[in-house]
Design a protein around this motif. Structure first.
Motif, PDB file in Angstrom:
ATOM      1  N   ARG A 121       0.832  -1.208   0.000  1.00  0.00           N
ATOM      2  CA  ARG A 121       0.000   0.000   0.000  1.00  0.00           C
ATOM      3  C   ARG A 121       0.862   1.252   0.000  1.00  0.00           C
ATOM      4  NH1 ARG A 121      -2.535  -1.966   4.466  1.00  0.00           N
ATOM      5  NH2 ARG A 121      -3.867  -3.671   3.811  1.00  0.00           N
ATOM      6  N   LEU A 144      -5.031  -0.367  -5.309  1.00  0.00           N
ATOM      7  CA  LEU A 144      -4.913  -1.804  -5.036  1.00  0.00           C
ATOM      8  C   LEU A 144      -5.344  -2.617  -6.253  1.00  0.00           C
ATOM      9  CD1 LEU A 144      -6.034  -2.406  -1.349  1.00  0.00           C
ATOM     10  CD2 LEU A 144      -3.806  -2.791  -2.360  1.00  0.00           C
ATOM     11  N   ASN A 203      -9.631   6.870   0.836  1.00  0.00           N
ATOM     12  CA  ASN A 203     -10.101   5.480   0.778  1.00  0.00           C
ATOM     13  C   ASN A 203     -10.280   5.053  -0.676  1.00  0.00           C
ATOM     14  OD1 ASN A 203     -10.232   5.306   3.539  1.00  0.00           O
ATOM     15  ND2 ASN A 203     -12.454   5.386   3.677  1.00  0.00           N
ATOM     16  N   GLU A 204     -10.932   5.926  -1.466  1.00  0.00           N
ATOM     17  CA  GLU A 204     -11.164   5.614  -2.877  1.00  0.00           C
ATOM     18  C   GLU A 204      -9.840   5.474  -3.628  1.00  0.00           C
ATOM     19  OE1 GLU A 204     -14.211   5.174  -4.445  1.00  0.00           O
ATOM     20  OE2 GLU A 204     -15.056   5.320  -2.438  1.00  0.00           O
ATOM     21  N   ARG A 257     -18.744   3.069   0.351  1.00  0.00           N
ATOM     22  CA  ARG A 257     -18.839   4.133  -0.648  1.00  0.00           C
ATOM     23  C   ARG A 257     -20.287   4.369  -1.042  1.00  0.00           C
ATOM     24  NH1 ARG A 257     -17.479   1.769  -5.327  1.00  0.00           N
ATOM     25  NH2 ARG A 257     -15.336   1.733  -4.552  1.00  0.00           N
ATOM     26  N   ARG A 268      -6.873   4.676  -2.403  1.00  0.00           N
ATOM     27  CA  ARG A 268      -6.184   3.444  -1.997  1.00  0.00           C
ATOM     28  C   ARG A 268      -6.798   2.221  -2.648  1.00  0.00           C
ATOM     29  NH1 ARG A 268      -7.028   4.933   3.243  1.00  0.00           N
ATOM     30  NH2 ARG A 268      -5.667   6.682   3.635  1.00  0.00           N
ATOM     31  N   GLU A 269      -8.128   2.162  -2.662  1.00  0.00           N
ATOM     32  CA  GLU A 269      -8.791   1.008  -3.278  1.00  0.00           C
ATOM     33  C   GLU A 269      -8.510   0.946  -4.768  1.00  0.00           C
ATOM     34  OE1 GLU A 269     -12.827  -0.302  -0.945  1.00  0.00           O
ATOM     35  OE2 GLU A 269     -12.514  -0.690  -3.073  1.00  0.00           O
ATOM     36  N   THR A 285     -16.918  -6.041  -0.918  1.00  0.00           N
ATOM     37  CA  THR A 285     -15.956  -5.461   0.019  1.00  0.00           C
ATOM     38  C   THR A 285     -16.621  -4.388   0.876  1.00  0.00           C
ATOM     39  OG1 THR A 285     -15.279  -3.657  -1.441  1.00  0.00           O
ATOM     40  CG2 THR A 285     -14.081  -5.746  -1.644  1.00  0.00           C
ATOM     41  N   GLY A 308     -15.285  -1.646   1.587  1.00  0.00           N
ATOM     42  CA  GLY A 308     -15.027  -0.365   0.915  1.00  0.00           C
ATOM     43  C   GLY A 308     -16.118  -0.014  -0.075  1.00  0.00           C
ATOM     44  N   GLY A 309     -16.547  -1.010  -0.848  1.00  0.00           N
ATOM     45  CA  GLY A 309     -17.598  -0.774  -1.829  1.00  0.00           C
ATOM     46  C   GLY A 309     -18.925  -0.433  -1.169  1.00  0.00           C
TER      47      GLY A 309
END
Lengths: 349, 349
Positions: A303, B307, B300-301, B153, B303-304, B147, B149-150
């Motif tokens: 990361r 990835l 957050n967005e 969001r 980083r995702e 996820t 995260g999804g």
């Protein structure tokens, strides 16, 4: 088999990083004398992994990989608490007791606010005089660093090195700046939180989030006039811990009273550590936790490396700063701003 | 001025994403009828942002951006607690009381384990019957998602939409799977933790880490036979909270007793909410917290999205899986494995 593994990996890394084979040899030699117990090699090794010079990066990787098969044999204990709670005194008392039992003790520290010159307040040998004088102890201040991630990585690498050098117990101290407790908890087997006897004082209150990490709580300075307060505080923490779902099945963190000055309660801490180790081994959680921590370290590195795509390109960094302002000001929605930046970054790859 | 802003941004986004202008118009029309209070438009809007079809992504972004200037006017409250503690009953009681005071209430949920068909146990209208029948309420189950995260969001985007639609209070419910509480705490103004009256039961123990997020604790089912236990539990949580450093200066989270069945203690919760809002406004922390949350969402967005570089390339994903095994098995050091993967990823860009 381990030796073949190291050579293959060395070749692998050399290939990726274009290391000159002289660096390759130097790293292997340093690893060998480290494992043979040469104290200066340990200090040189840690200095190498703490180095931020690009030319040292490849040699550091080779060194870590060479040390790795010899690592993993200590008990790693994290120690956290507010400034002034008595961490140094406890480490001095605990460390000297462990040495009296024939153990070799290393003391490391994670303190991202540490200055490059002058060391940090943690791992400060002037505060652990007797321990610092012992040949069975090795004390290293926190690496200096601009990010917690960088400091945490170097400390994790240092753990591998002190283990390869034959130490039995590694104490990792943190003073609770930002997220350093979470970082330390992610690199140790057991996380101990030290609290002052006047527990109810809001100014000195335990930083939120620490309680959930604790496998053991120590109330310090439990002597003389402070004994009644210490006993009360211990009872309060017992109530608080009892309310929480345990980290591990059937392990309720104990609350211990310790006086570093009188040396009372100190040996009992090692008894708790051994109890904890036995308990986790019975659940097979000791090794599981270490395995999870290795994977977690890998993903932390990935990361951080990926974030470099955003911060190391001048144009993208400028656009990101601009969009951050729009987002903060409410004129652009965060997911939309992220899409714009990502399309620039990914558009290049 | 807001209108010009939207058009500029729409052009910006259209340019980046090559959206057909027909999508552009559809999104703007949907936003307009949403803001005018059309309930079906709200449902359609949320369905659009929850969609995972690539062709809907651009329209969703435009919709969110168009709704954004009309958002920000609710009080956002997170509600967390173990299964069975009585979240649905409390939401029904609290929600109907708020409506009796002339407020419009939206209920959303974050539950990453939610199944695509059949909705989740959260935001379940069969458990909040009376509330679901009111025209002043809008209840939406958690979006399905692979996820956290999804799911987080889409919920954050839904908050923007219900605010643009004129609701006064948004309740975001979470059941405590994984890190969902942290995600919810990062999208609300006030985080409330519900605990059962039998607080000391380790099986039902409060998940570690929740206490640090709480701005208020509610002990549920404080009626009849459970009253003594509820009172005791409230006292224990008061002790525990007192030990922790406060999130905000001079705000010590209260512990409230509520009976959803008897409807006692319910209006007092709103009094606490208003007290909290006044307190944070006095510290200028209400707006600061929202600003930090927007930036946090952006990162957050980012980083995702980054990835994705690791998981969406078949070769890299395969190599990563292989190196993960070596790392877990102890034959390769995590930072070395990370360097290898990153050099592959970054080598392409």
């Amino acid at each position: 088999m381990a030796e073949i593994g190291i050579d293959l990996q060395a070749a692998f890394v050399t290939n990726i990083m274009n290391t000159p084979s002289s660096d390759n040899t130097k790293a292997k030699d340093l690893a060998t004398s480290l494992v043979n117990g040469d104290r200066r090699s340990l200090a040189k090794s840690i200095t190498l992994v703490e180095s931020r010079r690009p030319k040292d990066a490849a040699a550091a990787s080779l060194l870590i990989n060479a040390a790795l098969p010899h690592a993993g044999r200590t008990v790693r204990i994290g120690l956290s608490g507010a400034p002034g709670v008595g961490k140094s005194s406890f480490i001095e008392a605990f460390g000297t007791w462990l040495i009296s039992q024939g153990k070799r003790v290393a003391v490391l520290a994670v303190d991202p606010s540490s200055r490059r010159t002058g060391g940090s307040i943690l791992g400060d040998k002037t505060r652990m005089v007797k321990l610092a004088q012992s040949q069975s102890a090795f004390i290293r201040p926190s690496p200096a660093g601009t990010t917690l991630g960088g400091v945490a990585r170097r400390t994790r690498e240092s753990i591998i090195l002190v283990e390869a050098a034959g130490f039995d117990v590694v104490l990792v101290e943190t003073v609770g700046v930002g997220q350093s407790e979470t970082a330390v908890a992610d690199m140790v087997d057991m996380f101990i939180v030290l609290v002052s006897p006047s527990g109810g004082d809001e100014l000195q209150g335990t930083k939120r989030g620490i309680m959930e990490l604790a496998d053991l709580v120590i109330v310090t300075k439990a002597d003389g006039d402070l004994m009644p307060a210490a006993t009360r505080t211990a009872a309060e923490y017992t109530v608080a811990l009892h309310l929480m779902k345990p980290k591990f099945k059937n392990w309720s963190p104990a609350v211990a009273l310790v006086s570093s000055t009188l040396r009372t309660g100190v040996s009992e801490i090692w008894t708790e550590v051994q109890k904890f180790e036995r308990h986790l081994n019975a659940l097979q959680e000791w090794d599981n936790q270490r395995r999870r921590q290795k994977i977690s370290w890998l993903w932390n590195e990935l990361r951080e490396g990926l974030l470099g795509l955003l911060t190391e390109n001048v144009e993208i960094k400028a656009e990101l700063t601009l969009l951050e302002k729009k987002v903060a000001g409410g004129s652009m929605a965060p997911p939309v701003a992220a899409k714009v930046i990502l399309s620039r970054v990914l558009g290049k790859s």
